[in-house]
Design an enzyme around this catalytic site. Structure first.
Site, PDB file in Angstrom:
ATOM      1  N   ARG A 177      -2.729  15.832   2.006  1.00 29.69           N
ATOM      2  CA  ARG A 177      -3.940  15.152   2.464  1.00 29.69           C
ATOM      3  C   ARG A 177      -5.089  16.151   2.428  1.00 29.69           C
ATOM      4  O   ARG A 177      -5.198  17.032   3.276  1.00 29.69           O
ATOM      5  CB  ARG A 177      -3.733  14.588   3.876  1.00 29.69           C
ATOM      6  CG  ARG A 177      -2.710  13.463   3.952  1.00 29.69           C
ATOM      7  CD  ARG A 177      -3.115  12.272   3.107  1.00 29.69           C
ATOM      8  NE  ARG A 177      -2.256  11.115   3.319  1.00 29.69           N
ATOM      9  CZ  ARG A 177      -2.393   9.945   2.685  1.00 29.69           C
ATOM     10  NH1 ARG A 177      -3.356   9.808   1.774  1.00 29.69           N
ATOM     11  NH2 ARG A 177      -1.588   8.935   2.943  1.00 29.69           N
ATOM     12  N   ALA A 234       3.003   3.909   2.501  1.00 32.92           N
ATOM     13  CA  ALA A 234       1.811   3.229   3.011  1.00 32.92           C
ATOM     14  C   ALA A 234       0.819   3.036   1.884  1.00 32.92           C
ATOM     15  O   ALA A 234       0.889   3.696   0.841  1.00 32.92           O
ATOM     16  CB  ALA A 234       1.166   4.048   4.138  1.00 32.92           C
ATOM     17  N   GLU A 238       4.197  -1.436  -1.606  1.00 34.61           N
ATOM     18  CA  GLU A 238       4.107   0.003  -1.356  1.00 34.61           C
ATOM     19  C   GLU A 238       5.488   0.634  -1.215  1.00 34.61           C
ATOM     20  O   GLU A 238       5.717   1.750  -1.691  1.00 34.61           O
ATOM     21  CB  GLU A 238       3.265   0.269  -0.109  1.00 34.61           C
ATOM     22  CG  GLU A 238       1.809  -0.120  -0.249  1.00 34.61           C
ATOM     23  CD  GLU A 238       1.094   0.613  -1.364  1.00 34.61           C
ATOM     24  OE1 GLU A 238       1.441   1.795  -1.629  1.00 34.61           O
ATOM     25  OE2 GLU A 238       0.195   0.021  -1.988  1.00 34.61           O
ATOM     26  N   GLU A 270       6.430   3.505  -3.922  1.00 37.29           N
ATOM     27  CA  GLU A 270       6.497   4.882  -3.433  1.00 37.29           C
ATOM     28  C   GLU A 270       7.909   5.396  -3.225  1.00 37.29           C
ATOM     29  O   GLU A 270       8.112   6.616  -3.165  1.00 37.29           O
ATOM     30  CB  GLU A 270       5.698   5.005  -2.134  1.00 37.29           C
ATOM     31  CG  GLU A 270       4.211   4.728  -2.335  1.00 37.29           C
ATOM     32  CD  GLU A 270       3.362   5.136  -1.143  1.00 37.29           C
ATOM     33  OE1 GLU A 270       3.935   5.576  -0.116  1.00 37.29           O
ATOM     34  OE2 GLU A 270       2.133   5.020  -1.245  1.00 37.29           O
ATOM     35  N   GLU A 327     -10.875  -0.324   9.757  1.00 35.59           N
ATOM     36  CA  GLU A 327      -9.532  -0.336   9.170  1.00 35.59           C
ATOM     37  C   GLU A 327      -8.489  -0.898  10.134  1.00 35.59           C
ATOM     38  O   GLU A 327      -8.262  -0.371  11.222  1.00 35.59           O
ATOM     39  CB  GLU A 327      -9.117   1.071   8.755  1.00 35.59           C
ATOM     40  CG  GLU A 327      -7.728   1.117   8.136  1.00 35.59           C
ATOM     41  CD  GLU A 327      -7.296   2.521   7.748  1.00 35.59           C
ATOM     42  OE1 GLU A 327      -6.221   2.651   7.141  1.00 35.59           O
ATOM     43  OE2 GLU A 327      -8.032   3.475   8.061  1.00 35.59           O
ATOM     44  N   GLU A 343       0.517  11.238  -5.330  1.00 35.29           N
ATOM     45  CA  GLU A 343       1.819  10.567  -5.296  1.00 35.29           C
ATOM     46  C   GLU A 343       2.838  11.247  -6.204  1.00 35.29           C
ATOM     47  O   GLU A 343       4.045  11.143  -5.971  1.00 35.29           O
ATOM     48  CB  GLU A 343       1.657   9.101  -5.670  1.00 35.29           C
ATOM     49  CG  GLU A 343       0.877   8.299  -4.628  1.00 35.29           C
ATOM     50  CD  GLU A 343       0.726   6.844  -5.009  1.00 35.29           C
ATOM     51  OE1 GLU A 343       0.951   6.514  -6.189  1.00 35.29           O
ATOM     52  OE2 GLU A 343       0.389   6.048  -4.117  1.00 35.29           O
TER      53      GLU A 343
END
Length: 217
Positions: A81, A93, A110, A114, A137, A163
């Site tokens: 991140r 997510a 997702e 993922e 959000e 990813e």
């Protein structure tokens, strides 16, 4: 005095839909996903107050759970991140791809994209606003059980950018809970997902909501 605040009944203990009058609105900036807005809001005082916030399409997270070798385990992903300069342990997510998209549809997508997994049993664990003082959000966290692998022929998603750097691990739920309480896990969906899963397990999963439970977001 604060000790004399009233008690509230369980039936009344819920968030309330309520909007103060907006005197004016301005969109300050539009990004690829989010936009920044400024509004003058009448709170009943002499002058309106300025409130700036970010509009966000909403998102989902999934807690993949299995029973393995006598342990309840959750699958977690370590993801880079950039804004916080860390690799964080998280759950699968992602964003709602289109306005009004069904949360469970997004969650199943997702999970498959993922982790290459799919689930037969879905429940809602927890709903929350990521930062309601400044973001719109909304995020729904699901519990996914009875897992199986997505057939290889159906794996048509290519993981790119962050990813492509994913690291994966199955973690005992009790160990994940200890990591949250020790401050070693800080992603909000991971923290809430682990806490909610632990609480649900303690109640023998009887408190779980159906996957299609409504949410006035």
């Amino acid at each position: 005095m604060s000790l004399e605040y009233p008690n509230i009944s369980a039936a009344d203990f819920a968030d309330e839909r309520f909007t103060m009058p907006v005197v004016s609105h301005e969109q300050i900036w539009q990004g690829r996903i989010v936009s920044l807005h400024s509004e003058q809001v009448d709170l009943g005082g002499k002058e309106p107050v300025t409130r700036e916030y970010v509009r966000h399409p909403g998102a989902v997270a999934v807690v993949p759970l299995r029973e393995y070798d006598g342990q309840t385990q959750v699958l977690m992903i370590k993801q880079y991140r950039h804004p916080v300069g860390k690799k964080l342990w998280e759950f699968p997510a992602g964003l709602l791809d289109i306005a009004g998209e069904d949360y469970q549809v997004a969650a199943a997508r997702e999970l498959a994209e993922e982790t290459d997994l799919q689930a037969k049993t879905w429940n809602v664990l927890v709903d929350y606003y990521a930062s309601p003082g400044g973001y719109t959000e909304s995020l729904r966290v699901f519990l996914a059980r009875d897992l199986s692998e997505v057939p290889v022929a159906q794996r048509n998603f290519v993981r790119e950018e962050e990813e492509a750097l994913f690291e994966y691990a199955w973690v005992n739920l009790s160990e994940a809970l200890n990591a949250v309480l020790a401050g070693r896990i800080t992603n909000p969906s991971a923290v809430l997902g682990i806490l909610a899963t632990s609480a649900a397990k303690e109640q023998n999963w009887t408190c779980l909501r159906p996957a299609n439970s409504p949410w006035d977001r």
